[in-house]
Design a protein around this motif. Sequence first.
Motif, mmCIF file in Angstrom:
data_model
loop_
_atom_site.group_PDB
_atom_site.id
_atom_site.type_symbol
_atom_site.label_atom_id
_atom_site.label_comp_id
_atom_site.label_asym_id
_atom_site.label_seq_id
_atom_site.Cartn_x
_atom_site.Cartn_y
_atom_site.Cartn_z
ATOM 1 N N UNK A 146 -23.788 28.315 39.156
ATOM 2 C CA UNK A 146 -24.220 29.157 38.027
ATOM 3 C C UNK A 146 -23.028 29.861 37.407
ATOM 4 N N UNK B 64 -33.309 30.279 41.578
ATOM 5 C CA UNK B 64 -34.437 31.145 41.935
ATOM 6 C C UNK B 64 -35.071 30.690 43.245
ATOM 7 N N UNK B 65 -35.313 29.362 43.337
ATOM 8 C CA UNK B 65 -35.972 28.834 44.532
ATOM 9 C C UNK B 65 -35.069 28.927 45.761
ATOM 10 N N UNK C 216 -27.980 23.937 32.946
ATOM 11 C CA UNK C 216 -28.402 25.326 33.188
ATOM 12 C C UNK C 216 -29.916 25.445 33.365
ATOM 13 N N UNK C 217 -30.670 24.523 32.758
ATOM 14 C CA UNK C 217 -32.126 24.591 32.918
ATOM 15 C C UNK C 217 -32.546 24.362 34.378
ATOM 16 N N UNK C 218 -32.236 23.183 34.946
ATOM 17 C CA UNK C 218 -32.642 22.986 36.345
ATOM 18 C C UNK C 218 -31.916 23.916 37.306
ATOM 19 N N UNK C 219 -30.704 24.318 36.916
ATOM 20 C CA UNK C 219 -29.953 25.193 37.810
ATOM 21 C C UNK C 219 -30.630 26.561 37.930
ATOM 22 N N UNK C 220 -31.215 27.007 36.834
ATOM 23 C CA UNK C 220 -31.950 28.275 36.887
ATOM 24 C C UNK C 220 -33.075 28.180 37.922
ATOM 25 N N UNK C 221 -33.808 27.083 37.857
ATOM 26 C CA UNK C 221 -34.896 26.880 38.802
ATOM 27 C C UNK C 221 -34.369 26.824 40.229
ATOM 28 N N UNK D 196 -20.985 27.365 35.416
ATOM 29 C CA UNK D 196 -21.606 27.014 34.128
ATOM 30 C C UNK D 196 -21.397 28.130 33.111
ATOM 31 N N UNK D 197 -21.506 29.373 33.547
ATOM 32 C CA UNK D 197 -21.298 30.493 32.608
ATOM 33 C C UNK D 197 -19.858 30.509 32.096
ATOM 34 N N UNK E 130 -26.026 22.984 28.729
ATOM 35 C CA UNK E 130 -27.420 23.339 28.471
ATOM 36 C C UNK E 130 -28.353 22.593 29.430
#
Lengths: 554, 196
Positions: A398, A367-368, A359-364, A401-402, A356
Motif C-alpha cells: 500500500x 482490510x481483510x 489499489x482496488x484489490x489491495x484495499x480489500x 502504491x501511494x 489504479x
Amino acid sequence: MASVPLPPADRATADIDAVDAPGEAPSLRSRSPWLPRDREWLVLAGYGVTFLALHRLAILWGGVGYYSLWFPAAGVRLALFWRFGARLAPATALTEIIVQCLTGIIVFTQPEWPRGIFGVASPVLAYGIAVAVVRRVADGATGSLATAPMPLGLASVLAPLIAVAFALPWSIVRPDITNVANVRDVIVSLTGFAVGDMLGVLLIAPPLLWIADLSSGSTAMPAMVPSRRDIAEAVIVLGLALGLVGMLASIGLGLPATPVLLAIAWIGLRFGRAAAWAAIVVTAILVLPETVGAIPVDQRLALHMSLAAVTVVGYLAGSFADAEARALAAVARRDRMLFQAERLKTLRAMSVAVIHEISQPLSTLAIEARHLVEISAHADPDIAETARLIERKTVTLSTLVRRLRRFGGRAVDEPSLLPVGALVDTVAALARPEASVAGVAIRIAPVDPEWTVLAQEIEIAQALVNLVRNAVQATDDGVVEIAVTRRDERVAIAVVNHCADHPLVHEGMGVGSLVAKAIVEAHGGTLSRADRGLLRIAHVVTLPLVGTLTGDAA
Amino acid sequence: MTLSASAPATVYVLDDDADLGASVARLLVRHGHAARAFVEPVALLRDYPRDPAACIISDVMMGDMDGFTFADAVRELDPDVALVFMTAWPTTANAVDSVRRYGGLDYLEKPIDEDRLLTAVAEGVAWSNGRRLLNRRTALLTTRERQVFDMLVRGHSNKAIAGALGLSIKTIENHRAAVVTKTGTNGLAQLIALVS
C-alpha cells in the motif's frame, strides 16, 4: 561583499546576490582580470617564441611601406585572444615588446623607442579590442551573427582593419617611418598591412583554435570523416583546378583564382571544414613560395588577396557543411528525445492505470489481512504469524502504491507542492552520471528544507537538468555549483560554472535552453543568465515561493 | 432512522468493486456500525428513503454515475447524511471539490488507510446524529421562535434581538422560554451545545 575566499557554495550564493547588485564587486574580482593566471604564463611564453619565429618567417613576403604580405603571427595572436580572452591583450603586448627588445628592433638608447613600443603594442591592442567587441556583440545577438563560425570570421576581418586604423595616423603624421612618400604609397602600405594580417589570421587562427579545442575535448573530430573515395574526389577536383590555373599561366593569362576558389568551395561543401583546410593549406604552400622575393607589388598583392578570398570561401563552405551536419545530428537527437518523452508519457499513463487497478484489490486485501491478524491473535501461533506476515506485506505494498502514485500519477497532470531542496537533489542525481563521465563535480549549497514551490516536478526538474548539463559542458575547472537563495516571495536557483574564456558553446540548436525557459516561464518564473565578470557564469531560475512546508503551504 | 447513541449507526458503502465494498462494510460492522454495501448508486438511491443512513462512504469514479453526482442526488434526499469519499485516482482538484462543493467529511486515497476511514466514519455519524437531533428538537418551533433561537445561539442578548426584530424585550423573553421548553434544554448553554 567580503574579499576573503568563499567556499564554493557561498561563492555561488554570492553570484546570485550580485545579479541584483551590480555595484558590488564579487570577491573573485579582487584579482585583476588583466593578469595571466596559472598556465597562461606558459602559454604567453610559448606565444613569444612562436611570434619570434613567425615574425622572422614573414619578412620573406616583406616590402616597402609594410612589414609582410603574409603575417602568420597575427593568426596566432588572434587565436590566443579568442581562446583565452581579450583580457590577455596587455600581457601579450608586453610579450611582443620584450621579443622586439631582445631582437634589437626596440632599443631604449635610441630616441625613437617610445614610437617603437607604440608600433608594437598598437596592433596587439587593436586585436584585443576587435575580439572583445565581437564577443560582446555575439553574446547579445541571436541568429546568424551568434552562430559559429560567424563571430570568429567577423573578428578575423575586424582585427586587421582596426590595426590598420590605429596605424593610419602615423602613416600621415610620420610618413618617414614606413618610407612612404605619397598618397599611393600610404594606400599600398596600409593595404599590404591589412592583407598580410588578414591572410595570416585566416590561414592560421581557425586551425589553431580547432586543434586547441580538440586537445581540450571541447569539440569532437569532424562530423564527416572523408572516406578514401572522398579524398580521391577532393584531390582530383583540386588537382584539376590547379592544373587549369597552371595551364592558363603558361599561356600568359596570369594566375586567375576562380578555378581554385570553386574547387575549394566544392571540397568544403562536400567534405567539411577539415577537408577545406587541407585544400587551402595545399594551395597556400603552392602560392606563397611563388610570392617570395622581388616580384612587383601589384602582382604579389593580387595573389595574396586571391589567396585570402580562397581561404575565406573555403572556410565558410567547410563551416557551413559542418554546421549542417551538426544541425542534422541535433535534429536527430531531438527526435530521439521526443520519442523517448512520448514513450515515457505512455509508460506513465500505463503506470497510473496499473496503480489504479492494483489499489482496488489491495484495499480489500489490506482490510481483510488486518482483520485476519485480529481474529487469529489467539489461534495457532503459526497461523497468527502467517496472518501478521500477510498484513505487513499488504501495508508495504500500500505504501509503495501511494509513493508510485505521487511520482507517476499526480505529477503528470497538475502541479504539486515541491520542496526546493528535494528538487535540487533530484536534479543533481539526474545530472551526476553525465557529469562524472566529463570529470565534473556537482556541488550543492545547503537549502532551507522549508522552501516550497508549486511545480510540475518532472518538467521543472528537466529544465534544471538542462541548465546543469550545459554548465557541465562549459565549465573549465571541473565544478558546477547549485545554490538556492530566497528573495521576498521568490526563490532563486543558480547553476554556476567557472569559465575563463566565455566560449560560444553551440552544442545542438539551443533547443534545451528554449525548452527550459518555456517550462520555467510556464511556472510563473524567470530564467536569466548572470555573468560574473570574466570568470563565472550563473544561470538563475526564479520561481514563486508558495510558502514553507511547516508554514502557510502546509 | 438511527437517533440513539447506543443503537448502531447505519452506514452505506458504495463502490463498483463489490469485494472492496463488502470488505469495508464488514470492517464497519466489526466496529459497531450497521453497514451495508452497494455496487450501484441507483440501487442505493432507490433504497435510501426507506432506510436513511448516518454516513455514506462513496467511491468517486464509478460506471454510470460518479461519486459527486451521487452526492448531489443523495443530498436532495437527505441533507443530514455525512459523506466520505474514497478514490484510486486522487487529484488535488477533486479533493478540494469533495469537501467544499459536495460537503464531504474526508477524501480517502486507495489503498485505504483503515484508521483514517474509521475516524472519518465516526465523525460522520456523530455529525449526522447531531444534525438530526437538532432538527427534531427545533421542528416544533414557530417561525418567530426559530428567529429568536438562531440569534440566541449566535450570542445576541435579549435586548439586541428585540431591537433587531422590532419586538419588546418581554416578548423576546417569552419566545426564549418557549424555545427552551420545546427543545428540551435547560438554558442558553445547552441551546448553544445543540448547534455546535
